[in-house]
Design a protein around this motif. Structure first.
Motif, PDB file in Angstrom:
ATOM      1  N   ASP A 269     -15.531   2.882   1.221  1.00  0.00           N
ATOM      2  CA  ASP A 269     -15.045   2.759   2.593  1.00  0.00           C
ATOM      3  C   ASP A 269     -14.365   1.408   2.704  1.00  0.00           C
ATOM      4  OD1 ASP A 269     -16.557   3.288   5.878  1.00  0.00           O
ATOM      5  OD2 ASP A 269     -14.635   2.382   5.302  1.00  0.00           O
ATOM      6  N   ALA A 270     -13.056   1.397   2.885  1.00  0.00           N
ATOM      7  CA  ALA A 270     -12.302   0.141   2.886  1.00  0.00           C
ATOM      8  C   ALA A 270     -12.792  -0.808   3.947  1.00  0.00           C
ATOM      9  CB  ALA A 270     -10.805   0.431   3.091  1.00  0.00           C
ATOM     10  N   MET A 271     -12.991  -0.290   5.127  1.00  0.00           N
ATOM     11  CA  MET A 271     -13.447  -1.153   6.210  1.00  0.00           C
ATOM     12  C   MET A 271     -14.841  -1.675   5.908  1.00  0.00           C
ATOM     13  SD  MET A 271     -11.144  -1.600   8.408  1.00  0.00           S
ATOM     14  CE  MET A 271     -12.076  -2.213   9.801  1.00  0.00           C
ATOM     15  N   GLY A 272     -15.692  -0.791   5.336  1.00  0.00           N
ATOM     16  CA  GLY A 272     -17.049  -1.232   5.047  1.00  0.00           C
ATOM     17  C   GLY A 272     -17.072  -2.338   4.015  1.00  0.00           C
ATOM     18  N   LEU A 273     -16.345  -2.156   2.902  1.00  0.00           N
ATOM     19  CA  LEU A 273     -16.346  -3.173   1.875  1.00  0.00           C
ATOM     20  C   LEU A 273     -15.662  -4.437   2.346  1.00  0.00           C
ATOM     21  CD1 LEU A 273     -17.037  -4.034  -0.939  1.00  0.00           C
ATOM     22  CD2 LEU A 273     -14.931  -2.952  -1.768  1.00  0.00           C
ATOM     23  N   GLY A 274     -14.548  -4.254   3.062  1.00  0.00           N
ATOM     24  CA  GLY A 274     -13.853  -5.437   3.586  1.00  0.00           C
ATOM     25  C   GLY A 274     -14.761  -6.233   4.485  1.00  0.00           C
ATOM     26  N   ALA A 275     -15.483  -5.511   5.354  1.00  0.00           N
ATOM     27  CA  ALA A 275     -16.391  -6.204   6.265  1.00  0.00           C
ATOM     28  C   ALA A 275     -17.531  -6.839   5.490  1.00  0.00           C
ATOM     29  CB  ALA A 275     -16.946  -5.217   7.292  1.00  0.00           C
ATOM     30  N   GLY A 276     -18.010  -6.123   4.424  1.00  0.00           N
ATOM     31  CA  GLY A 276     -19.117  -6.668   3.650  1.00  0.00           C
ATOM     32  C   GLY A 276     -18.726  -7.936   2.928  1.00  0.00           C
ATOM     33  N   VAL A 277     -17.559  -7.937   2.289  1.00  0.00           N
ATOM     34  CA  VAL A 277     -17.093  -9.138   1.594  1.00  0.00           C
ATOM     35  C   VAL A 277     -16.910 -10.272   2.583  1.00  0.00           C
ATOM     36  CG1 VAL A 277     -15.237 -10.140   0.231  1.00  0.00           C
ATOM     37  CG2 VAL A 277     -16.063  -7.828  -0.281  1.00  0.00           C
ATOM     38  N   ALA A 278     -16.299  -9.943   3.722  1.00  0.00           N
ATOM     39  CA  ALA A 278     -16.079 -10.978   4.736  1.00  0.00           C
ATOM     40  C   ALA A 278     -17.405 -11.539   5.219  1.00  0.00           C
ATOM     41  CB  ALA A 278     -15.289 -10.388   5.910  1.00  0.00           C
ATOM     42  N   LEU A 321      -6.792  -2.337   1.993  1.00  0.00           N
ATOM     43  CA  LEU A 321      -6.430  -3.163   3.154  1.00  0.00           C
ATOM     44  C   LEU A 321      -4.934  -3.059   3.444  1.00  0.00           C
ATOM     45  CD1 LEU A 321      -8.601  -6.356   2.449  1.00  0.00           C
ATOM     46  CD2 LEU A 321      -9.008  -4.579   4.167  1.00  0.00           C
ATOM     47  N   GLY A 322      -4.121  -2.939   2.346  1.00  0.00           N
ATOM     48  CA  GLY A 322      -2.683  -2.774   2.546  1.00  0.00           C
ATOM     49  C   GLY A 322      -2.376  -1.484   3.295  1.00  0.00           C
ATOM     50  N   GLU A 323      -3.132  -0.412   2.965  1.00  0.00           N
ATOM     51  CA  GLU A 323      -2.919   0.842   3.674  1.00  0.00           C
ATOM     52  C   GLU A 323      -3.301   0.713   5.144  1.00  0.00           C
ATOM     53  OE1 GLU A 323      -5.197   3.743   1.618  1.00  0.00           O
ATOM     54  OE2 GLU A 323      -4.028   3.629  -0.250  1.00  0.00           O
ATOM     55  N   LEU A 324      -4.355  -0.032   5.404  1.00  0.00           N
ATOM     56  CA  LEU A 324      -4.775  -0.235   6.794  1.00  0.00           C
ATOM     57  C   LEU A 324      -3.736  -1.040   7.569  1.00  0.00           C
ATOM     58  CD1 LEU A 324      -8.579  -1.029   6.258  1.00  0.00           C
ATOM     59  CD2 LEU A 324      -7.572   1.088   7.121  1.00  0.00           C
ATOM     60  N   LYS A 325      -3.105  -2.014   6.869  1.00  0.00           N
ATOM     61  CA  LYS A 325      -2.054  -2.792   7.536  1.00  0.00           C
ATOM     62  C   LYS A 325      -0.837  -1.923   7.835  1.00  0.00           C
ATOM     63  CE  LYS A 325       0.531  -5.575   5.144  1.00  0.00           C
ATOM     64  NZ  LYS A 325       1.896  -5.098   5.469  1.00  0.00           N
ATOM     65  N   ALA A 326      -0.521  -1.026   6.857  1.00  0.00           N
ATOM     66  CA  ALA A 326       0.632  -0.153   7.057  1.00  0.00           C
ATOM     67  C   ALA A 326       0.416   0.800   8.223  1.00  0.00           C
ATOM     68  CB  ALA A 326       0.911   0.632   5.768  1.00  0.00           C
ATOM     69  N   LYS A 327      -0.843   1.177   8.462  1.00  0.00           N
ATOM     70  CA  LYS A 327      -1.156   2.079   9.575  1.00  0.00           C
ATOM     71  C   LYS A 327      -1.318   1.338  10.897  1.00  0.00           C
ATOM     72  CE  LYS A 327      -3.481   5.475   6.626  1.00  0.00           C
ATOM     73  NZ  LYS A 327      -4.753   6.187   6.333  1.00  0.00           N
ATOM     74  N   GLY A 328      -1.198   0.014  10.833  1.00  0.00           N
ATOM     75  CA  GLY A 328      -1.299  -0.765  12.062  1.00  0.00           C
ATOM     76  C   GLY A 328      -2.713  -1.091  12.472  1.00  0.00           C
ATOM     77  N   ILE A 329      -3.681  -0.760  11.614  1.00  0.00           N
ATOM     78  CA  ILE A 329      -5.080  -1.057  11.944  1.00  0.00           C
ATOM     79  C   ILE A 329      -5.352  -2.546  11.787  1.00  0.00           C
ATOM     80  CG2 ILE A 329      -7.485  -0.604  11.289  1.00  0.00           C
ATOM     81  CD1 ILE A 329      -6.624   2.178  10.458  1.00  0.00           C
ATOM     82  N   LEU A 330      -4.755  -3.166  10.739  1.00  0.00           N
ATOM     83  CA  LEU A 330      -4.861  -4.605  10.539  1.00  0.00           C
ATOM     84  C   LEU A 330      -3.515  -5.259  10.833  1.00  0.00           C
ATOM     85  CD1 LEU A 330      -6.875  -4.887   7.181  1.00  0.00           C
ATOM     86  CD2 LEU A 330      -7.727  -5.242   9.499  1.00  0.00           C
ATOM     87  N   THR A 331      -3.569  -6.442  11.443  1.00  0.00           N
ATOM     88  CA  THR A 331      -2.333  -7.201  11.665  1.00  0.00           C
ATOM     89  C   THR A 331      -1.966  -7.930  10.383  1.00  0.00           C
ATOM     90  OG1 THR A 331      -3.496  -9.193  12.390  1.00  0.00           O
ATOM     91  CG2 THR A 331      -2.990  -7.543  14.078  1.00  0.00           C
ATOM     92  N   GLN A 332      -0.705  -8.454  10.349  1.00  0.00           N
ATOM     93  CA  GLN A 332      -0.268  -9.188   9.166  1.00  0.00           C
ATOM     94  C   GLN A 332      -1.144 -10.408   8.937  1.00  0.00           C
ATOM     95  OE1 GLN A 332       2.316  -8.249   7.011  1.00  0.00           O
ATOM     96  NE2 GLN A 332       1.439  -9.864   5.735  1.00  0.00           N
ATOM     97  N   GLU A 333      -1.498 -11.085  10.024  1.00  0.00           N
ATOM     98  CA  GLU A 333      -2.324 -12.295   9.903  1.00  0.00           C
ATOM     99  C   GLU A 333      -3.708 -11.950   9.343  1.00  0.00           C
ATOM    100  OE1 GLU A 333      -0.645 -11.415  12.530  1.00  0.00           O
ATOM    101  OE2 GLU A 333       0.923 -12.963  12.658  1.00  0.00           O
ATOM    102  N   GLU A 334      -4.297 -10.831   9.825  1.00  0.00           N
ATOM    103  CA  GLU A 334      -5.613 -10.439   9.338  1.00  0.00           C
ATOM    104  C   GLU A 334      -5.541 -10.046   7.866  1.00  0.00           C
ATOM    105  OE1 GLU A 334      -7.624  -8.631  13.424  1.00  0.00           O
ATOM    106  OE2 GLU A 334      -6.410  -7.337  12.127  1.00  0.00           O
TER     107      GLU A 334
END
Length: 347
Positions: A269-278, A321-334
């Motif tokens: 889960d991209a969001m899960g792992l991203g959140a976990g690493v963060a 995370l790149g896919e999430l940015k492309a879908k507009g879920i993440l901003t460029q800064e995030e």
């Protein structure tokens, strides 16, 4: 000879009760159509009391001892019968014996969870059970209020009534104990004492004395039990938030590593792992920069976090995370911030 036997059977000259250990609280001496002989012997053993009842009224109460029944030994009965001189003839009266020994290990419990109002959590539901001991203290009152004219009255007959009294007073006992709801399970003795204090006058109303009360188990709702477990964990580390954060981080990192190694779970889960690493990064930074006295432990936790994340996992996470940015879920800064954090793992 048969006539003499018949005459002898009409009069009772010995009145006593050999108590059986079967939970009997009150027992009526079998009178049938017989009368009590004047001067008959009454034996009341230790842990017993005897009550004479004449025409529905309690006449005399006898404690342990041996008595010869005469006008002098049963003055109230003499008064009720309006004997103006010494009687020397047989008389009729019902005699009840009462067991005054302790009735131990009487069970109580909540058949269904009961709702308690708490100032911190509002309405909560709990289960509890334990045992209690009691004895008959006032046989006259017990006779008039509970046992009445029954031939035999037992603890089993009284069980439902006493259980009901316990359940009715649990809420009041919790309020009077001044114990925080979450602390009840850890303070069962204090709670039992508060519950006993509530019940003593209730038992006295029916001629009983409460001798002891125990709370053997008190089950909190699952969600409150989790809070209690966290509170216990905090108690183990005291007020040192640094140690608590180290403990939480050390518990979380193996879960992230396990998910990453298996290719599923958190890593899938991209969001899960991203959140976990963060989360791991934030906790490590907090331990290094913001908490005092935890330097060595913070470094160890940070090193463990770095070792737990593999290069392939970092690259896979960047793609997600790149896919999430492309879908507009993440901003460029995030995205840039996450990218910078993850690339540091490759150094």
């Amino acid at each position: 000879m048969a006539l003499m036997d018949f005459i002898k059977k009409q009069f009772i000259d010995i009145i006593q009760w050999t108590e059986a250990d079967d939970g009997t609280l009150a027992w009526r001496f079998p009178m049938a159509d017989m009368e009590i002989q004047y001067g008959a012997s009454l034996t009341v053993r230790e842990s017993q009391m005897a009550v004479f009842v004449n025409e529905g009224k309690v006449a005399d109460v006898f404690g342990p001892g041996m008595y010869k029944l005469t006008t002098q030994t049963i003055p109230v009965l003499t008064y009720l019968k309006n004997w103006d001189k010494l009687f020397e003839s047989p008389f009729k009266s019902d005699v009840y014996f009462f067991s005054t020994r302790q009735q131990i290990d009487q069970k109580w419990g909540t058949p269904q969870p009961i709702t308690i109002r708490d100032k911190d959590f509002g309405a909560v539901r709990l289960r509890a059970f334990g045992n209690y001991n009691f004895r008959i203290a006032d046989p006259k009152l017990f006779h008039s209020e509970i046992s009445g004219t029954r031939d035999r009255y037992t603890t089993a007959d009284l069980d439902g009534q006493l259980r009901g009294l316990v359940l009715q007073n649990i809420s009041a006992a919790i309020a009077s104990s001044n114990i925080a709801f979450l602390d009840l399970a850890a303070n069962q003795l204090v709670f039992a004492q508060a519950l006993a204090a509530q019940l003593v006058p209730e038992f006295a109303k029916i001629g009983l004395k409460l001798e002891g009360m125990t709370v053997q188990n008190l089950s909190l709702p699952e969600e409150l039990q989790k809070i209690l477990d966290q509170k216990i964990g905090m108690g183990m580390v005291g007020n040192d938030m640094g140690k608590f954060m180290q403990y939480q981080t050390a518990q979380a990192i193996p879960k992230f590593a396990e998910g990453a190694g298996s290719g599923g779970g958190i890593a899938g889960d991209a969001m899960g792992l991203g959140a976990g690493v963060a989360l791991g990064q934030v906790l490590a930074q907090n331990l290094q920069q913001g908490l005092q006295g935890g330097g060595n432990a913070a470094q160890a936790v940070t090193a463990a976090a770095a070792a737990a994340v593999k290069p392939d996992d970092v690259m896979a996470t960047l793609e997600k995370l790149g896919e999430l940015k492309a879908k507009g879920i993440l901003t460029q800064e995030e995205f840039d911030a996450k990218k910078a954090e993850l690339l540091k793992k490759l150094v």
